[in-house]
Motif scaffolding. Structure first.
Motif, short mmCIF file in Angstrom:
data_model
loop_
_atom_site.label_atom_id
_atom_site.label_comp_id
_atom_site.label_asym_id
_atom_site.label_seq_id
_atom_site.Cartn_x
_atom_site.Cartn_y
_atom_site.Cartn_z
N LEU A 160 0.86 -1.18 0.00
CA LEU A 160 0.00 0.00 0.00
C LEU A 160 0.90 1.23 0.00
CD1 LEU A 160 -2.73 1.43 0.23
CD2 LEU A 160 -2.56 1.16 2.72
N VAL A 161 0.76 2.05 -1.02
CA VAL A 161 1.62 3.23 -1.15
C VAL A 161 0.78 4.48 -0.97
CG1 VAL A 161 3.26 4.46 -2.61
CG2 VAL A 161 3.05 1.97 -2.81
N LEU A 162 1.17 5.28 0.02
CA LEU A 162 0.56 6.59 0.23
C LEU A 162 1.36 7.59 -0.59
CD1 LEU A 162 0.16 6.16 4.04
CD2 LEU A 162 -1.71 6.38 2.42
N THR A 163 0.69 8.33 -1.45
CA THR A 163 1.40 9.23 -2.35
C THR A 163 0.45 10.32 -2.84
OG1 THR A 163 2.93 9.27 -4.23
CG2 THR A 163 0.94 7.89 -4.47
N GLU A 164 0.94 11.17 -3.69
CA GLU A 164 0.14 12.19 -4.39
C GLU A 164 0.73 12.37 -5.78
OE1 GLU A 164 -2.65 13.83 -3.72
OE2 GLU A 164 -2.91 13.18 -1.64
N ASP A 180 -3.50 12.76 1.02
CA ASP A 180 -4.38 13.79 1.54
C ASP A 180 -5.81 13.30 1.77
OD1 ASP A 180 -2.17 15.42 1.51
OD2 ASP A 180 -2.72 16.42 -0.36
N GLU A 181 -6.16 12.16 1.19
CA GLU A 181 -7.48 11.56 1.43
C GLU A 181 -7.48 10.62 2.62
OE1 GLU A 181 -8.96 9.76 -2.15
OE2 GLU A 181 -8.88 11.64 -3.26
N LEU A 185 -4.28 7.57 8.42
CA LEU A 185 -3.33 6.53 8.09
C LEU A 185 -1.94 7.12 7.90
CD1 LEU A 185 -2.73 3.57 7.42
CD2 LEU A 185 -3.40 4.07 5.05
N MET A 186 -1.86 8.21 7.18
CA MET A 186 -0.56 8.85 6.94
C MET A 186 0.10 9.24 8.25
SD MET A 186 1.51 9.78 4.44
CE MET A 186 3.01 9.52 5.36
N ASP A 187 -0.68 9.75 9.19
CA ASP A 187 -0.11 10.21 10.45
C ASP A 187 0.45 9.06 11.30
OD1 ASP A 187 -0.59 12.80 9.76
OD2 ASP A 187 -2.38 13.02 11.00
#
Length: 153
Positions: free
Chosen positions: A32-36, A67-68, A72-74
């Protein structure tokens, strides 16, 4: 960054021994990749992750926009920052995050930190230097670190 990512996607070729190792992966993983889309580091990183996943059924590559998904990002900050791309290696049987990687290879991260220490902030000059570094490295650092993440060594 979109054009840069398309170029990386076209030119990313994994070596034969890595493709063979990936095809023999015994354990399945969700990456799972968090990105923009605006992320400069994502341009070289995501095509390489995609190349890994395309050579095995054992990797399920999923993309989530940072950003959505702020909660999770935090949970996976880098130096107290929402730095991306951030790869979360998730075990499908219980959805436990067993490892993470990112936002960039170690050498590039050291370059960024040294620049930040000297200049106090990141500038367009650094972003250009970083893209030149990625191009000169040809993705080898990313490949090596992702390879190690899967314990293929």
């Amino acid at each position: 960054n979109h054009k840069r990512m398309r170029r990386w996607d076209k030119k990313t070729m994994l070596r034969r021994n890595l493709r063979e190792a990936l095809s023999k992966l015994e354990e399945s993983w969700i990456w799972l990749v968090l990105t923009e889309t605006w992320c400069g580091d994502a341009a070289p990183v995501l095509p390489i992750m995609h190349a890994f996943a395309s050579h095995t059924d054992s990797l399920d590559l999923r993309i989530a926009l940072r950003d959505e998904h702020p909660g999770l990002m935090d949970r996976f900050l880098t130096n107290n920052a929402r730095s991306i791309p951030k790869l979360l290696m998730v075990r499908p049987s219980d959805y436990k995050v067993v490892a993470s990687w990112g936002p960039r290879p170690r050498e590039a991260a050291q370059m960024v930190e040294a620049y930040r220490e000297e200049h106090g902030k990141l500038t367009e000059e650094l972003r250009m230097s970083l893209q030149k570094w990625y191009n000169a490295d040809r993705g080898e650092s990313i490949i090596r670190e992702l390879y190690g993440l899967l314990a293929l060594e």
